[in-house]
Motif scaffolding. Structure first.
Motif, PDB file in Angstrom:
ATOM      1  N   ASP A   7      75.369  19.907  20.577  1.00  0.00           N
ATOM      2  CA  ASP A   7      76.176  20.701  19.653  1.00  0.00           C
ATOM      3  C   ASP A   7      75.855  22.179  19.868  1.00  0.00           C
ATOM      4  O   ASP A   7      74.674  22.570  19.897  1.00  0.00           O
ATOM      5  CB  ASP A   7      75.876  20.299  18.210  1.00  0.00           C
ATOM      6  N   SER A   8      76.872  23.020  19.997  1.00  0.00           N
ATOM      7  CA  SER A   8      76.662  24.425  20.340  1.00  0.00           C
ATOM      8  C   SER A   8      75.876  25.182  19.270  1.00  0.00           C
ATOM      9  O   SER A   8      75.029  26.032  19.593  1.00  0.00           O
ATOM     10  CB  SER A   8      78.006  25.119  20.581  1.00  0.00           C
ATOM     11  N   HIS A   9      76.112  24.878  18.003  1.00  0.00           N
ATOM     12  CA  HIS A   9      75.367  25.556  16.932  1.00  0.00           C
ATOM     13  C   HIS A   9      73.896  25.158  16.949  1.00  0.00           C
ATOM     14  O   HIS A   9      73.011  26.009  16.779  1.00  0.00           O
ATOM     15  CB  HIS A   9      75.989  25.230  15.569  1.00  0.00           C
ATOM     16  N   TYR A  10      73.643  23.876  17.173  1.00  0.00           N
ATOM     17  CA  TYR A  10      72.258  23.423  17.251  1.00  0.00           C
ATOM     18  C   TYR A  10      71.558  23.986  18.486  1.00  0.00           C
ATOM     19  O   TYR A  10      70.353  24.249  18.462  1.00  0.00           O
ATOM     20  CB  TYR A  10      72.193  21.892  17.244  1.00  0.00           C
TER      21      TYR A  10
ATOM     22  N   LEU B  10      72.034  26.957  19.688  1.00  0.00           N
ATOM     23  CA  LEU B  10      71.651  28.313  19.301  1.00  0.00           C
ATOM     24  C   LEU B  10      70.428  28.308  18.386  1.00  0.00           C
ATOM     25  O   LEU B  10      69.514  29.132  18.539  1.00  0.00           O
ATOM     26  CB  LEU B  10      72.823  29.014  18.604  1.00  0.00           C
TER      27      LEU B  10
ATOM     28  N   GLU C 286      79.065  28.795  25.197  1.00  0.00           N
ATOM     29  CA  GLU C 286      78.081  28.506  24.158  1.00  0.00           C
ATOM     30  C   GLU C 286      76.710  28.178  24.744  1.00  0.00           C
ATOM     31  O   GLU C 286      75.676  28.644  24.247  1.00  0.00           O
ATOM     32  CB  GLU C 286      78.557  27.335  23.282  1.00  0.00           C
TER      33      GLU C 286
END
Length: 281
Positions: free
Chosen positions: A153-156, A158, A181
């Motif tokens: 997951d891209s947010h995770y 980061l 990402e």
């Protein structure tokens, strides 16, 4: 073909640099499908902006849109029939493994294995089809005693990157080397001191430019072949080399981990259904 007719129509009005782009695309259309923007620019000896401007001038939304048009018209299945596709796929798999071996740098592979041995924390970053490769890498490394975490997951990605330290190793996987990402997450991890290892097809990609170590793969994809098995096999081959090399470097620990993980999952299978004697009547 429509895109060639379009290029020829615009050709007289193109600048000298744009004509070089046009000539290259017409002569090397099969190569263009598998090249990144930076690779194309290096081959043609023009700036990346010139290629993008050329695409816009012809009415395309960008380089990927042009590639999509080429791949759609040059149907890669035109010489493939129901009678020969089994042999074709076998040949493609053998070819991609051989080509990956040719581009792989054994010294870089050894350094990657050493990095895994020395670091305390390992994150595996990948998106889409490359994310599946990170899950396989996590499973393989766990079975030989190296606990890692696959983050797709891209947010995770980061968030994990923000918590990296000098004791962290990040393995980022991307065929194109340009997944926005994941590139951003790898950059943040590097800024926080992590060692960044990249598996990619393209030495000139944004990923490669921030990597401490690069392992090249050779799984080519055109815009219509996204997520192809052949491309993933190239990644899995390199992952297998990393895991095997790591296991050989510390045989006793790896063997013990294999036994423990195997024993833990040994009984997790469906038992045979016991037949009732009445069923035989």
């Amino acid at each position: 073909m429509k895109y060639i007719t379009l290029i020829e129509s615009f050709y007289p009005s193109l600048t000298k640099s744009e004509k070089k782009v046009a000539d290259y695309i017409i002569d090397q259309k099969d190569q263009v499908l598998y090249q990144s923007l930076s690779d194309m620019a290096n081959h043609i000896q023009v700036g990346e902006a010139t290629i993008v401007r050329f695409c816009y001038k012809l009415g395309f939304e960008g380089v990927q849109d042009l590639k999509f048009s080429i791949s759609r018209e040059d149907d890669l299945f035109k010489n493939q029939t129901y009678d020969n596709y089994i042999d074709t796929i076998e040949s493609n798999i053998q070819k991609v493994v051989h080509e990956t071996k040719l581009v792989l740098d054994p010294q870089s592979l050894t350094q990657v294995i050493d990095c895994l041995h020395q670091c305390e924390q390992v994150y595996l970053f990948g998106s889409g089809a490359s994310g599946l490769a990170t899950l396989e890498a996590e499973s393989r490394l766990l079975r030989i005693g190296k606990i890692t975490k696959s983050v797709i997951d891209s947010h995770y990605q980061l968030m994990h990157a923000a918590l990296c330290t000098a004791k962290t190793c990040v393995i980022a996987i991307s065929l194109s080397g340009s997944t926005i990402e994941t590139v951003e997450a790898a950059q943040i991890a590097k800024e926080n001191g992590a060692k960044v290892i990249v598996l990619t097809n393209y030495i000139q990609s944004p990923f490669a430019k921030i990597a401490d170590l690069i392992l090249l793969t050779a799984g080519k994809e055109n815009p219509l072949d996204g997520g192809s098995l052949v491309a993933k096999i190239s990644q899995l081959y390199v992952i297998d080399l990393i895991c095997t090399g790591y296991a050989l470097k510390q045989k006793k620990k790896a063997q013990n981990a294999k036994e423990l993980t195997a024993r833990a999952t040994l009984g997790r299978v469906v038992s045979p259904i016991k037949r009732n004697k009445k069923d035989d009547i």
